[in-house]
Scaffold this active site. Structure first.
Site, short mmCIF file in Angstrom:
data_model
loop_
_atom_site.label_atom_id
_atom_site.label_comp_id
_atom_site.label_asym_id
_atom_site.label_seq_id
_atom_site.Cartn_x
_atom_site.Cartn_y
_atom_site.Cartn_z
N THR A 179 0.83 -1.21 0.00
CA THR A 179 0.00 0.00 0.00
C THR A 179 0.86 1.26 0.00
OG1 THR A 179 -1.62 -1.21 1.31
CG2 THR A 179 -1.89 1.17 1.19
N THR A 180 1.94 1.24 0.76
CA THR A 180 2.82 2.41 0.88
C THR A 180 3.47 2.77 -0.45
OG1 THR A 180 3.22 1.83 3.19
CG2 THR A 180 4.79 3.34 2.20
N TYR B 7 -13.11 -3.23 -0.08
CA TYR B 7 -14.30 -2.62 -0.69
C TYR B 7 -15.48 -3.59 -0.78
CZ TYR B 7 -17.23 0.34 -3.62
OH TYR B 7 -18.27 1.09 -4.09
N TYR C 98 -2.54 -10.22 5.13
CA TYR C 98 -2.45 -8.82 5.53
C TYR C 98 -3.84 -8.34 5.94
CZ TYR C 98 -1.30 -3.78 5.07
OH TYR C 98 -1.10 -2.44 5.30
N ARG D 158 -8.36 0.15 6.02
CA ARG D 158 -8.34 0.37 4.58
C ARG D 158 -9.31 -0.55 3.83
NH1 ARG D 158 -4.29 3.50 2.37
NH2 ARG D 158 -2.55 4.06 3.72
N LYS E 104 0.50 -10.08 8.56
CA LYS E 104 0.77 -8.69 8.91
C LYS E 104 -0.52 -8.16 9.52
CE LYS E 104 1.92 -4.13 7.05
NZ LYS E 104 2.11 -3.30 5.83
N ILE F 146 6.31 -5.08 9.72
CA ILE F 146 6.48 -4.52 8.37
C ILE F 146 6.14 -3.05 8.52
CG2 ILE F 146 5.66 -4.49 5.99
CD1 ILE F 146 5.22 -7.51 6.24
#
Length: 293
Positions: free
Chosen positions: A46-47, A109, A135, A140, A164, A206
């Protein structure tokens, strides 16, 4: 998966002022992280502003990181999404020989049920030729992967080796740590509670802040893993203000401002993200200068 114990960093994708990918800056960030002592690199998470990159740009990022890393550290690749068939297709067709594991986000989503999340990762596990890190980031994705679902996956699939966990919920993390299979790794996805999670039995983190302050943050995690609590918390409290700051106006806008202050890359982000405002930029810059006196 001993290679995933300690500090991994979720690499940014640096952009030039014209919004094109700055491969030279990306190489500098990789070398800065390696030299700082982190244990592994996470590519296209994502980053990395993955959602704004074209397929060709993603390939450029992967090639650049592999080249800059030159086999030094283990690499983890972000392969996830909310279209299960598309994720499976990528896993079946992509060359993953350079990577130790994939990091796969819980579907966002769509808001699947726990059974839907299980079936998604069942398909991912069966398609992936390398180990899978789950993850969970409900802030998000809009759905929380519950410990019961994580544990079911961990017990049912040998190549699901870690999670994660980024719910920001220490109680939930402790439920995972209490009940997980012996070799399953619980990795923090939240910089602020990474140390408490490690002290509770977690395998590391992470991190976002870790690429900006790799020496300090990775050493803090190693101290935590070695139960040197007082020393570890000194670093936690030293960095805590900046951890808050880099997420104050969104990730990765904050950490990119750190890199600008360090002289490593521009602070450019792609819409719909925008740069941090002048007030926050100044506070981050002052913190970086103080840390590097």
């Amino acid at each position: 998966m001993q290679l995933l114990i300690g500090t991994g960093v979720a690499l940014v994708t640096p952009f030039k002022q014209d919004f094109s990918i700055d491969t030279e800056a990306l190489k500098r960030i990789v070398h800065f992280s390696i030299d700082g002592g982190i244990e592994y690199l996470v590519v296209l998470g994502t980053t990395a502003e993955n959602a704004t990159l074209s397929p060709e740009e993603k390939e450029l990022v992967i090639r650049t990181v592999i080249e800059a890393n030159n086999g030094t550290l283990p690499l983890v690749l972000g392969v996830g999404g909310n279209n299960t068939l598309k994720v499976v297709e990528e896993l079946k067709t992509r060359d993953l020989t350079a990577f130790t594991a994939i990091l796969s986000v819980s579907p966002y989503y769509n808001k699947p049920t726990q059974e839907g999340i299980y079936q998604h990762f069942k398909a991912v596990a069966e398609a992936s030729p390398i180990p899978v890190i789950l993850y969970n980031v409900p802030g998000r994705t809009a759905s929380n992967m519950l410990p019961s679902t994580v544990l079911r996956l961990a017990n049912d699939f040998e190549n699901i080796v870690a999670i994660k966990e980024a719910a920001g919920d220490l109680v939930q993390a402790m439920q995972l740590l209490k009940n997980k299979p012996k070799d399953f790794l619980v990795i923090s996805g939240d910089d602020m509670i990474a140390l408490p999670m490690v002290l509770a039995g977690g395998a590391g983190v992470i991190s976002v802040i870790g690429q900006g302050f790799p020496k300090e943050f990775s050493e803090m995690i190693r101290l935590g893993l070695n139960r040197k609590t007082d020393e570890a918390f000194k670093t936690q409290y030293l960095l805590s203000d900046c951890i808050d700051m880099i997420f104050e106006q969104g990730n990765p806008a904050g950490i990119k401002q750190v890199f600008l202050s360090l002289g490593i890359s521009e602070n450019t982000v792609r819409l719909p993200l925008v740069k941090v405002d002048d007030s926050l930029a100044n506070r981050i810059d002052q913190f970086v200068k103080k840390m590097n006196k």
